[in-house]
Scaffold this motif. Structure first.
Motif, mmCIF file in Angstrom:
data_model
loop_
_atom_site.group_PDB
_atom_site.id
_atom_site.type_symbol
_atom_site.label_atom_id
_atom_site.label_comp_id
_atom_site.label_asym_id
_atom_site.label_seq_id
_atom_site.Cartn_x
_atom_site.Cartn_y
_atom_site.Cartn_z
ATOM 1 N N ASP A 25 19.233 16.007 128.924
ATOM 2 C CA ASP A 25 20.596 15.501 129.127
ATOM 3 C C ASP A 25 20.869 15.259 130.614
ATOM 4 N N SER A 26 20.422 16.177 131.462
ATOM 5 C CA SER A 26 20.631 16.028 132.909
ATOM 6 C C SER A 26 19.862 14.825 133.447
ATOM 7 N N LEU A 27 18.610 14.666 133.017
ATOM 8 C CA LEU A 27 17.815 13.522 133.468
ATOM 9 C C LEU A 27 18.457 12.208 133.038
ATOM 10 N N GLU A 28 18.887 12.166 131.798
ATOM 11 C CA GLU A 28 19.488 10.948 131.257
ATOM 12 C C GLU A 28 20.811 10.601 131.946
ATOM 13 N N SER A 29 21.551 11.634 132.344
ATOM 14 C CA SER A 29 22.863 11.445 132.974
ATOM 15 C C SER A 29 22.783 11.370 134.494
ATOM 16 N N ASN A 30 21.572 11.496 135.040
ATOM 17 C CA ASN A 30 21.368 11.463 136.486
ATOM 18 C C ASN A 30 22.152 12.576 137.190
ATOM 19 N N ARG A 31 22.124 13.779 136.583
ATOM 20 C CA ARG A 31 22.826 14.956 137.118
ATOM 21 C C ARG A 31 21.823 16.016 137.532
ATOM 22 N N THR A 32 22.233 16.881 138.442
ATOM 23 C CA THR A 32 21.421 18.032 138.833
ATOM 24 C C THR A 32 21.289 18.985 137.642
ATOM 25 N N PHE A 33 20.091 19.484 137.432
ATOM 26 C CA PHE A 33 19.825 20.443 136.358
ATOM 27 C C PHE A 33 19.726 21.826 136.982
ATOM 28 N N GLN A 34 20.444 22.775 136.411
ATOM 29 C CA GLN A 34 20.396 24.151 136.896
ATOM 30 C C GLN A 34 19.773 25.027 135.831
ATOM 31 N N ILE A 35 18.853 25.876 136.269
ATOM 32 C CA ILE A 35 18.187 26.786 135.349
ATOM 33 C C ILE A 35 17.944 28.105 136.071
ATOM 34 N N GLN A 36 17.980 29.187 135.329
ATOM 35 C CA GLN A 36 17.660 30.491 135.885
ATOM 36 C C GLN A 36 16.358 30.952 135.249
ATOM 37 N N ILE A 37 15.388 31.257 136.107
ATOM 38 C CA ILE A 37 14.075 31.705 135.631
ATOM 39 C C ILE A 37 13.804 33.069 136.243
ATOM 40 N N ALA A 38 13.632 34.059 135.396
ATOM 41 C CA ALA A 38 13.370 35.434 135.833
ATOM 42 C C ALA A 38 14.358 35.872 136.915
ATOM 43 N N GLY A 39 15.629 35.548 136.717
ATOM 44 C CA GLY A 39 16.673 35.988 137.632
ATOM 45 C C GLY A 39 16.898 35.090 138.835
ATOM 46 N N GLU A 40 16.088 34.058 139.018
ATOM 47 C CA GLU A 40 16.255 33.150 140.153
ATOM 48 C C GLU A 40 16.900 31.847 139.698
ATOM 49 N N ARG A 41 18.011 31.466 140.359
ATOM 50 C CA ARG A 41 18.717 30.226 140.025
ATOM 51 C C ARG A 41 18.062 29.072 140.775
ATOM 52 N N ILE A 42 17.725 28.017 140.023
ATOM 53 C CA ILE A 42 17.036 26.858 140.571
ATOM 54 C C ILE A 42 17.871 25.615 140.274
ATOM 55 N N HIS A 43 17.996 24.747 141.273
ATOM 56 C CA HIS A 43 18.746 23.498 141.147
ATOM 57 C C HIS A 43 17.753 22.346 141.269
ATOM 58 N N ILE A 44 17.618 21.566 140.217
ATOM 59 C CA ILE A 44 16.683 20.445 140.199
ATOM 60 C C ILE A 44 17.486 19.156 140.339
ATOM 61 N N PRO A 45 17.241 18.400 141.413
ATOM 62 C CA PRO A 45 18.029 17.188 141.649
ATOM 63 C C PRO A 45 17.662 16.074 140.671
ATOM 64 N N PRO A 46 18.572 15.128 140.471
ATOM 65 C CA PRO A 46 18.297 14.018 139.553
ATOM 66 C C PRO A 46 17.151 13.126 140.020
ATOM 67 N N SER A 47 16.776 13.221 141.291
ATOM 68 C CA SER A 47 15.670 12.411 141.823
ATOM 69 C C SER A 47 14.294 13.011 141.512
ATOM 70 N N ALA A 48 14.251 14.175 140.881
ATOM 71 C CA ALA A 48 12.979 14.833 140.556
ATOM 72 C C ALA A 48 12.136 13.948 139.647
ATOM 73 N N THR A 49 10.817 14.086 139.776
ATOM 74 C CA THR A 49 9.908 13.358 138.892
ATOM 75 C C THR A 49 9.378 14.325 137.828
ATOM 76 N N VAL A 50 9.056 13.783 136.676
ATOM 77 C CA VAL A 50 8.551 14.592 135.568
ATOM 78 C C VAL A 50 7.179 14.064 135.177
ATOM 79 N N GLU A 51 6.209 14.969 135.085
ATOM 80 C CA GLU A 51 4.853 14.609 134.687
ATOM 81 C C GLU A 51 4.436 15.451 133.489
ATOM 82 N N PHE A 52 3.675 14.845 132.614
ATOM 83 C CA PHE A 52 3.064 15.568 131.506
ATOM 84 C C PHE A 52 1.579 15.689 131.816
#
Length: 72
Positions: A25-52
């Motif tokens: 949803d964040s990628l599609e909306s061009n919004r920053t994605f926020q996630i908490q992993i093992a207690g650390e809050r991470i902000h992923i900008p809409p300019s991030a690239t995604v690879e499989f």
């Protein structure tokens, strides 16, 4: 000085599905994605690239979804 950090955390299938939905949803909306992993809050900008990535080693197979961006 370069700071390196690596955190890995396993989640239930339900939690992973919810996180992937929010990421999509964040990628599609061009919004920053926020996630908490093992207690650390991470902000992923809409300019991030995604690879499989796919790897096979004997009977084991692996798919990784890698999200990359540059820190400001």
């Amino acid at each position: 000085m370069k700071q390196e950090k690596e955190i890995e955390k396993s989640y239930s299938r339900k939690a992973v599905a919810a996180k992937l939905r929010r990421l999509a949803d964040s990628l599609e909306s061009n919004r920053t994605f926020q996630i908490q992993i093992a207690g650390e809050r991470i902000h992923i900008p809409p300019s991030a690239t995604v690879e499989f990535e796919y790897a096979r080693d004997g009977v084991e197979e692996e798919v990784e979804i890698e999200v990359k961006w540059r820190r400001k």
